[in-house]
Design a protein around this motif. Structure first.
Motif, PDB file in Angstrom:
ATOM      1  N   ASP A  55      16.732  11.524  46.273  1.00 53.15           N
ATOM      2  CA  ASP A  55      16.911  12.874  45.723  1.00 53.15           C
ATOM      3  C   ASP A  55      18.133  13.509  46.377  1.00 53.15           C
ATOM      4  OD1 ASP A  55      16.808  15.556  45.052  1.00 53.15           O
ATOM      5  OD2 ASP A  55      14.639  15.689  45.187  1.00 53.15           O
ATOM      6  N   ALA A  56      19.148  13.821  45.569  1.00 56.32           N
ATOM      7  CA  ALA A  56      20.391  14.378  46.110  1.00 56.32           C
ATOM      8  C   ALA A  56      20.161  15.730  46.775  1.00 56.32           C
ATOM      9  CB  ALA A  56      21.428  14.508  44.996  1.00 56.32           C
ATOM     10  N   SER A  57      19.309  16.567  46.195  1.00 56.84           N
ATOM     11  CA  SER A  57      19.058  17.879  46.791  1.00 56.84           C
ATOM     12  C   SER A  57      18.339  17.751  48.130  1.00 56.84           C
ATOM     13  CB  SER A  57      18.240  18.746  45.834  1.00 56.84           C
ATOM     14  OG  SER A  57      16.975  18.154  45.564  1.00 56.84           O
ATOM     15  N   ALA A  58      17.449  16.762  48.267  1.00 56.71           N
ATOM     16  CA  ALA A  58      16.760  16.540  49.537  1.00 56.71           C
ATOM     17  C   ALA A  58      17.752  16.086  50.605  1.00 56.71           C
ATOM     18  CB  ALA A  58      15.648  15.503  49.366  1.00 56.71           C
ATOM     19  N   ARG A  59      18.701  15.233  50.219  1.00 63.19           N
ATOM     20  CA  ARG A  59      19.715  14.786  51.176  1.00 63.19           C
ATOM     21  C   ARG A  59      20.604  15.947  51.614  1.00 63.19           C
ATOM     22  NH1 ARG A  59      19.627  10.164  47.732  1.00 63.19           N
ATOM     23  NH2 ARG A  59      21.421  10.894  46.536  1.00 63.19           N
ATOM     24  N   GLN A  60      20.975  16.789  50.670  1.00 66.05           N
ATOM     25  CA  GLN A  60      21.816  17.939  51.005  1.00 66.05           C
ATOM     26  C   GLN A  60      21.073  18.888  51.947  1.00 66.05           C
ATOM     27  OE1 GLN A  60      23.180  20.097  47.600  1.00 66.05           O
ATOM     28  NE2 GLN A  60      24.546  21.418  48.762  1.00 66.05           N
ATOM     29  N   ALA A  61      19.780  19.114  51.669  1.00 65.41           N
ATOM     30  CA  ALA A  61      18.995  20.014  52.522  1.00 65.41           C
ATOM     31  C   ALA A  61      18.842  19.445  53.929  1.00 65.41           C
ATOM     32  CB  ALA A  61      17.626  20.259  51.887  1.00 65.41           C
ATOM     33  N   ALA A  62      18.600  18.134  54.029  1.00 68.48           N
ATOM     34  CA  ALA A  62      18.451  17.504  55.342  1.00 68.48           C
ATOM     35  C   ALA A  62      19.761  17.549  56.116  1.00 68.48           C
ATOM     36  CB  ALA A  62      17.988  16.062  55.177  1.00 68.48           C
ATOM     37  N   ARG A  63      20.857  17.289  55.429  1.00 67.74           N
ATOM     38  CA  ARG A  63      22.164  17.344  56.097  1.00 67.74           C
ATOM     39  C   ARG A  63      22.426  18.750  56.632  1.00 67.74           C
ATOM     40  NH1 ARG A  63      28.056  16.947  53.138  1.00 67.74           N
ATOM     41  NH2 ARG A  63      29.340  17.123  55.020  1.00 67.74           N
ATOM     42  N   GLY A  64      22.130  19.764  55.814  1.00 68.87           N
ATOM     43  CA  GLY A  64      22.340  21.134  56.249  1.00 68.87           C
ATOM     44  C   GLY A  64      21.478  21.496  57.443  1.00 68.87           C
ATOM     45  N   GLU A  65      20.227  21.039  57.450  1.00 67.18           N
ATOM     46  CA  GLU A  65      19.334  21.343  58.577  1.00 67.18           C
ATOM     47  C   GLU A  65      19.835  20.716  59.870  1.00 67.18           C
ATOM     48  OE1 GLU A  65      14.719  20.466  59.991  1.00 67.18           O
ATOM     49  OE2 GLU A  65      15.240  20.397  57.853  1.00 67.18           O
ATOM     50  N   ILE A  66      20.295  19.468  59.788  1.00 69.93           N
ATOM     51  CA  ILE A  66      20.789  18.788  60.992  1.00 69.93           C
ATOM     52  C   ILE A  66      22.063  19.462  61.496  1.00 69.93           C
ATOM     53  CG2 ILE A  66      21.700  16.614  61.901  1.00 69.93           C
ATOM     54  CD1 ILE A  66      19.878  15.202  59.825  1.00 69.93           C
ATOM     55  N   GLU A  67      22.961  19.803  60.586  1.00 71.13           N
ATOM     56  CA  GLU A  67      24.216  20.445  60.994  1.00 71.13           C
ATOM     57  C   GLU A  67      23.960  21.812  61.617  1.00 71.13           C
ATOM     58  OE1 GLU A  67      27.561  18.543  58.003  1.00 71.13           O
ATOM     59  OE2 GLU A  67      26.409  20.284  57.323  1.00 71.13           O
ATOM     60  N   ARG A  68      23.040  22.576  61.050  1.00 70.17           N
ATOM     61  CA  ARG A  68      22.719  23.894  61.627  1.00 70.17           C
ATOM     62  C   ARG A  68      22.109  23.751  63.019  1.00 70.17           C
ATOM     63  NH1 ARG A  68      21.153  24.760  56.284  1.00 70.17           N
ATOM     64  NH2 ARG A  68      18.959  24.356  56.785  1.00 70.17           N
ATOM     65  N   ALA A  69      21.240  22.745  63.168  1.00 67.10           N
ATOM     66  CA  ALA A  69      20.584  22.545  64.459  1.00 67.10           C
ATOM     67  C   ALA A  69      21.587  22.141  65.536  1.00 67.10           C
ATOM     68  CB  ALA A  69      19.499  21.480  64.333  1.00 67.10           C
ATOM     69  N   THR A  70      22.500  21.249  65.199  1.00 62.90           N
ATOM     70  CA  THR A  70      23.474  20.800  66.199  1.00 62.90           C
ATOM     71  C   THR A  70      24.518  21.879  66.495  1.00 62.90           C
ATOM     72  OG1 THR A  70      24.731  19.726  64.411  1.00 62.90           O
ATOM     73  CG2 THR A  70      23.178  18.361  65.652  1.00 62.90           C
ATOM     74  N   THR A  71      24.873  22.664  65.481  1.00 69.38           N
ATOM     75  CA  THR A  71      25.836  23.745  65.695  1.00 69.38           C
ATOM     76  C   THR A  71      25.241  24.826  66.605  1.00 69.38           C
ATOM     77  OG1 THR A  71      26.871  23.365  63.544  1.00 69.38           O
ATOM     78  CG2 THR A  71      27.230  25.520  64.571  1.00 69.38           C
ATOM     79  N   ALA A  72      23.957  25.147  66.379  1.00 69.32           N
ATOM     80  CA  ALA A  72      23.296  26.156  67.202  1.00 69.32           C
ATOM     81  C   ALA A  72      23.017  25.643  68.613  1.00 69.32           C
ATOM     82  CB  ALA A  72      21.990  26.602  66.539  1.00 69.32           C
ATOM     83  N   GLY A  73      22.939  24.320  68.757  1.00 67.43           N
ATOM     84  CA  GLY A  73      22.654  23.713  70.056  1.00 67.43           C
ATOM     85  C   GLY A  73      21.200  23.297  70.150  1.00 67.43           C
ATOM     86  N   LEU A  74      20.980  22.023  70.332  1.00 63.10           N
ATOM     87  CA  LEU A  74      19.610  21.523  70.444  1.00 63.10           C
ATOM     88  C   LEU A  74      19.011  21.949  71.780  1.00 63.10           C
ATOM     89  CD1 LEU A  74      20.184  17.933  69.024  1.00 63.10           C
ATOM     90  CD2 LEU A  74      18.864  19.749  67.939  1.00 63.10           C
ATOM     91  N   PRO A  75      17.723  22.233  71.816  1.00 64.74           N
ATOM     92  CA  PRO A  75      17.094  22.674  73.069  1.00 64.74           C
ATOM     93  C   PRO A  75      17.136  21.581  74.132  1.00 64.74           C
ATOM     94  CG  PRO A  75      15.433  22.269  71.379  1.00 64.74           C
ATOM     95  CD  PRO A  75      16.752  22.193  70.698  1.00 64.74           C
ATOM     96  N   ILE A  76      17.341  21.994  75.369  1.00 60.24           N
ATOM     97  CA  ILE A  76      17.409  21.076  76.503  1.00 60.24           C
ATOM     98  C   ILE A  76      16.063  21.079  77.224  1.00 60.24           C
ATOM     99  CG2 ILE A  76      18.528  20.613  78.725  1.00 60.24           C
ATOM    100  CD1 ILE A  76      20.341  20.045  76.401  1.00 60.24           C
ATOM    101  N   ALA A  77      15.596  19.894  77.582  1.00 62.20           N
ATOM    102  CA  ALA A  77      14.352  19.745  78.335  1.00 62.20           C
ATOM    103  C   ALA A  77      14.655  19.144  79.699  1.00 62.20           C
ATOM    104  CB  ALA A  77      13.375  18.854  77.575  1.00 62.20           C
ATOM    105  N   GLN A  78      13.730  19.314  80.618  1.00 57.61           N
ATOM    106  CA  GLN A  78      13.920  18.735  81.948  1.00 57.61           C
ATOM    107  C   GLN A  78      14.089  17.229  81.862  1.00 57.61           C
ATOM    108  OE1 GLN A  78      10.869  19.781  84.742  1.00 57.61           O
ATOM    109  NE2 GLN A  78      11.844  18.754  86.466  1.00 57.61           N
ATOM    110  N   ARG A  79      13.356  16.613  80.940  1.00 56.75           N
ATOM    111  CA  ARG A  79      13.502  15.190  80.676  1.00 56.75           C
ATOM    112  C   ARG A  79      13.630  15.016  79.175  1.00 56.75           C
ATOM    113  NH1 ARG A  79      12.993  10.371  83.068  1.00 56.75           N
ATOM    114  NH2 ARG A  79      12.106   8.607  81.931  1.00 56.75           N
ATOM    115  N   GLY A  80      14.731  14.422  78.739  1.00 55.34           N
ATOM    116  CA  GLY A  80      14.955  14.324  77.303  1.00 55.34           C
ATOM    117  C   GLY A  80      15.953  13.234  76.954  1.00 55.34           C
ATOM    118  N   TYR A  81      16.335  13.213  75.672  1.00 59.36           N
ATOM    119  CA  TYR A  81      17.273  12.207  75.180  1.00 59.36           C
ATOM    120  C   TYR A  81      18.692  12.489  75.684  1.00 59.36           C
ATOM    121  CZ  TYR A  81      13.896  10.363  71.753  1.00 59.36           C
ATOM    122  OH  TYR A  81      12.822   9.788  71.138  1.00 59.36           O
ATOM    123  N   SER A  82      19.414  11.421  75.963  1.00 59.78           N
ATOM    124  CA  SER A  82      20.821  11.526  76.342  1.00 59.78           C
ATOM    125  C   SER A  82      21.577  12.354  75.303  1.00 59.78           C
ATOM    126  CB  SER A  82      21.436  10.128  76.433  1.00 59.78           C
ATOM    127  OG  SER A  82      22.836  10.179  76.371  1.00 59.78           O
TER     128      SER A  82
END
Length: 239
Positions: free
Chosen positions: A185-212
């Motif tokens: 579904d093209a609209s689902a791909r566009q929505a997912a891309r937008g969500e990921i870009e917004r999350a990375t632009t805003a800055g993903l939350p940092i945890a004491q132990r987390g992913y590199s």
């Protein structure tokens, strides 16, 4: 638990006799027998079979044969990770309307009521072997979401260390992108891309132990690129 209580209660009645000993003995023997039968049933070896007529399930809470005519859909899926650790794959069944079976789960894509038949750490066979058998016998009723997600976007293992990205948040974003790529579904791909870009632009939350952070950024960039490439292909096909 109830079976154990029956056995222990029967033993106590035999050990401490009193007036009406015959009646007490009959009750005690009956309780022990009933409890023993229930215990044996509960401890009976787990069994799951795939064959031409359907499925054979013998596990606590579900002991029955399911004919293929009673199956609307079968899905091999993997629950979201917990704290960066993968959960064992599970097999879900959506029955056809009118089939009486306790529904304890949901279809991961469309939300239809389903029952969890099997967690794959309960069997010796690998997910690929279970998938091959179900593909052979269940035909179009079966969907292997594990394989479809890997084909859409195979996310590498991301190293874990101190002061990294919150793992559950990253895993949800990756799953969101994979499911969008898998959907067609093209609209689902566009929505997912937008969500990921917004999350990375805003800055993903940092945890004491987390992913590199570096490795995560690389994976999410690749996922965004895959989502964008598919959208470009959609536009070219439409023209």
């Amino acid at each position: 638990m109830l079976a154990l209580v029956c056995v222990l209660g029967g033993v106590l009645l035999l050990v401490y006799p009193s007036d009406g000993a015959l009646l007490r003995t009959i009750i005690a023997v009956g309780a022990i027998a009933l409890g023993a039968v229930a215990l044996v049933s509960a401890m009976r070896p787990f069994r799951f079979g795939i064959h031409a007529d359907g499925l054979t399930i013998r596990r606590p809470g579900l002991r029955r044969d399911v004919r293929w005519a009673e199956v609307d859909a079968l899905v091999l899926d993997e629950p979201p990770r917990r704290d960066g650790h993968p959960e064992p794959p599970r097999l879900l069944l959506v029955p056809v309307p009118g089939v009486t079976i306790e529904l304890t789960a949901r279809h991961p894509l469309d939300g239809r009521p389903a029952v969890e038949l099997l967690v794959l750490d309960q069997v010796r066979e690998q997910p690929e072997q279970v998938s091959a058998a179900l593909t052979q016998y269940a035909g179009g009723r079966f969907v292997d979401l594990l394989a479809l997600r890997r084909a859409a976007f195979e996310a590498p293992e991301i190293p874990v260390g101190l002061r990294g990205y919150q793992m559950d948040r990253v895993d949800r974003l990756i799953r969101r992108g994979q499911d969008a790529l898998m959907s067609g579904d093209a609209s689902a791909r566009q929505a997912a891309r937008g969500e990921i870009e917004r999350a990375t632009t805003a800055g993903l939350p940092i945890a004491q132990r987390g992913y590199s952070t570096f490795q995560t950024d690389t994976v999410l960039d690749a996922l965004v690129t895959a989502l964008a490439d598919h959208q470009s292909t959609d536009r070219e096909t439409a023209t």
